[in-house]
Write a protein that holds these residues in place. Structure first.
Motif, PDB file in Angstrom:
ATOM      1  N   ALA A 198       0.829  -1.214   0.000  1.00 11.84           N
ATOM      2  CA  ALA A 198       0.000   0.000   0.000  1.00 11.84           C
ATOM      3  C   ALA A 198       0.862   1.262   0.000  1.00 11.84           C
ATOM      4  O   ALA A 198       0.494   2.270  -0.614  1.00 11.84           O
ATOM      5  CB  ALA A 198      -0.939  -0.006   1.194  1.00 11.84           C
ATOM      6  N   GLN A 230      -6.525  11.791   9.589  1.00 12.55           N
ATOM      7  CA  GLN A 230      -6.256  10.472  10.169  1.00 12.55           C
ATOM      8  C   GLN A 230      -5.622  10.603  11.556  1.00 12.55           C
ATOM      9  O   GLN A 230      -5.962   9.852  12.481  1.00 12.55           O
ATOM     10  CB  GLN A 230      -5.323   9.678   9.248  1.00 12.55           C
ATOM     11  CG  GLN A 230      -5.943   9.255   7.928  1.00 12.55           C
ATOM     12  CD  GLN A 230      -6.955   8.135   8.100  1.00 12.55           C
ATOM     13  OE1 GLN A 230      -6.819   7.280   8.958  1.00 12.55           O
ATOM     14  NE2 GLN A 230      -7.993   8.155   7.274  1.00 12.55           N
ATOM     15  N   GLU A 243      -3.289   2.441   6.258  1.00 13.55           N
ATOM     16  CA  GLU A 243      -4.158   1.433   5.637  1.00 13.55           C
ATOM     17  C   GLU A 243      -3.675   0.021   5.993  1.00 13.55           C
ATOM     18  O   GLU A 243      -4.472  -0.854   6.367  1.00 13.55           O
ATOM     19  CB  GLU A 243      -4.148   1.630   4.117  1.00 13.55           C
ATOM     20  CG  GLU A 243      -4.911   0.580   3.334  1.00 13.55           C
ATOM     21  CD  GLU A 243      -4.696   0.726   1.820  1.00 13.55           C
ATOM     22  OE1 GLU A 243      -4.678  -0.310   1.131  1.00 13.55           O
ATOM     23  OE2 GLU A 243      -4.540   1.869   1.326  1.00 13.55           O
ATOM     24  N   GLU A 292      -5.625  -2.864   8.126  1.00 11.56           N
ATOM     25  CA  GLU A 292      -6.050  -4.086   7.432  1.00 11.56           C
ATOM     26  C   GLU A 292      -5.409  -5.332   8.038  1.00 11.56           C
ATOM     27  O   GLU A 292      -6.041  -6.388   8.095  1.00 11.56           O
ATOM     28  CB  GLU A 292      -5.706  -3.989   5.942  1.00 11.56           C
ATOM     29  CG  GLU A 292      -6.615  -3.046   5.176  1.00 11.56           C
ATOM     30  CD  GLU A 292      -6.423  -3.136   3.673  1.00 11.56           C
ATOM     31  OE1 GLU A 292      -5.539  -3.907   3.220  1.00 11.56           O
ATOM     32  OE2 GLU A 292      -7.155  -2.437   2.949  1.00 11.56           O
TER      33      GLU A 292
END
Length: 446
Positions: free
Chosen positions: A76, A107, A333, A337
């Motif tokens: 990513a 974020q 991310e 995940e």
């Protein structure tokens, strides 16, 4: 992007001939003041492996000093940063802004402790973040004094050198340092004179007394501490210490700053180490693990404090570079995940269990004076047999033996006697155990 086989492989001496050749070029061209733990030149890295130019594959227990938590070539991070590279590399956020910077700040507001309104400013390095946190705190409080702690590390700029405790190699010969920086005791449980069980209450009382009597609480702009002290030896302040200091800051209008540059972003099994005792800092500084290896740092905090600096007072040409911001979004991310907080906690279980076994069963296991840390931020403090006297020679010898067998480890500590382990959070459990096997074997070389 070719995946690197996740296996240790030693095919030459460490360092090998190509690394030795590159080291000769390096010595001729690079300033001597820039050191290296191990002069092995990297060709590729990913997962839990560093592959050098000679084809050796080292198990990575360093993560570039807690930077490549998601791995050194996380999909990513590479995908998002590559896409950004193709669009534009730079405009300067202070000239023409871009969405990536704003998205990183959003974020950070979501991930950092506390449900108050938050804002952020982005920079390049951890030291820059700390320095800007001081600027912001001074602007907000209209005070000048900064309080830091024994064994703390905050950077290599003039101000942050003054804030850093350890002289060699960080401060020696580089003074004079910025004024109005004061150092007080920290609750170093293993070395607290009356025992670890008393360290939290006694150290916080002593620190507060020194601040009150020697500085004056009304003169203090900021109290800055690493929730787990990194370079100082992976010291977890004894329970009760951080809440007492944070409460003292709140009661006296002092900005409490958590320096999470090494401990943040899932490293300790929580998004931020200060969450362990429910600390909600006024400001939090981040860097290292934030962007998967790209240079980025941040100061995040209460909106009213962050807005205290005048327009134009914060910034820098490269601060919040668009490619680094894209990398940060990719790293976050990945952390979400893959549940890297959960993976960090599992790494702690495996490492602490194996290290405790070594301490119990090795003939020289009593030189492991302390096993400590949280998540994938674990350390052993090495002492001379039968004492608590620091044993930096053992730390150096163990690191050297590990390096020769293809395991990258780092030392740290005010006394140079701590072996620290910072594996990427994505490391496979087989590699983790193999690295621990090598460490166990290295004890046999002492």
């Amino acid at each position: 992007m070719t995946a690197i086989p996740q296996e240790r492989r030693v095919v030459t001496a460490i360092p090998g001939p190509k690394s030795v050749e590159l080291q000769a070029r390096r010595l001729a061209a690079v300033a001597a003041g820039v050191g290296s733990t191990l002069p092995v030149f990297t060709a590729r890295a990913g997962g839990g492996i560093i592959e050098d130019v000679d084809g050796n594959r080292l198990i990575d227990f360093g993560s570039g000093i807690a930077v490549t938590s998601v791995g050194a070539s996380a999909e990513a991070v590479v995908r998002r940063a590559s896409a950004q590279l193709a669009n534009f590399t730079h405009t300067c956020f202070m000239v023409t802004p871009y969405e990536g910077y704003v998205e990183v700040c959003e974020q950070l507001a979501e991930l950092t402790p506390g449900d108050h309104a938050k804002k952020s400013a982005l920079f390049n390095s951890g030291a820059e973040a700390v320095e800007n946190a001081v600027k912001i705190a001074r602007a907000y409080t209209k005070r000048t004094a900064v309080v830091v702690f024994n064994h703390g590390y905050h950077g290599r700029t003039n101000l942050t050198m003054g804030m850093t405790a350890k002289n060699m190699p960080y401060k020696q010969g580089f003074g004079p340092f910025a004024p109005e920086v004061y150092r007080v005791p920290v609750a170093y449980g293993y070395r607290w004179p009356t025992g670890a069980e008393n360290a939290g209450a006694e150290a916080s009382a002593q620190a507060i007394d020194e601040i009150t009597k020697q500085i004056g609480a009304e003169n203090v702009a900021a109290i800055i501490i690493e929730p787990v002290l990194g370079e100082g030896g992976f010291i977890e302040p004894a329970k009760g210490f951080l809440p007492a200091i944070a409460q003292f800051a709140k009661d006296n209008g002092i900005v409490f700053v958590a320096d999470e540059i090494q401990s943040g972003f899932c490293r300790t099994g929580q998004w931020f180490a200060c969450e362990d005792e429910g600390i909600v800092p006024d400001l939090i500084t981040t860097a290292k693990g934030i962007a998967g290896g790209l240079p980025l740092s941040a100061v995040t905090g209460r909106a009213e404090i962050m807005d205290a600096a005048h327009a134009g007072g914060l910034g820098g040409t490269y601060g919040g570079n668009p490619v680094a911001c894209a990398g940060a979004l990719g790293a976050i991310e990945t952390m979400r995940e893959l549940d890297l907080n959960g993976k960090a906690k599992r790494i702690e279980e495996v490492m602490k269990d194996r290290l405790a076994q070594m301490q119990a069963k090795l003939p020289n296991g009593d030189i492991i004076g302390d096993i400590r840390g949280r998540g994938a931020m674990i350390a052993i403090e090495l002492v001379k047999s039968g004492t608590k006297d620091p044993n930096p020679e053992a730390a150096g010898a163990l690191a050297k033996a590990c390096h020769a067998e293809g395991v990258m480890v780092l030392t740290c500590g005010t006394y140079g006697n701590v072996l620290r382990f910072l594996p990427p959070l994505v490391i496979g459990e087989d590699l983790l155990n193999e690295g621990l096997d090598v460490i166990e074997q290295a004890f046999g070389t002492l």
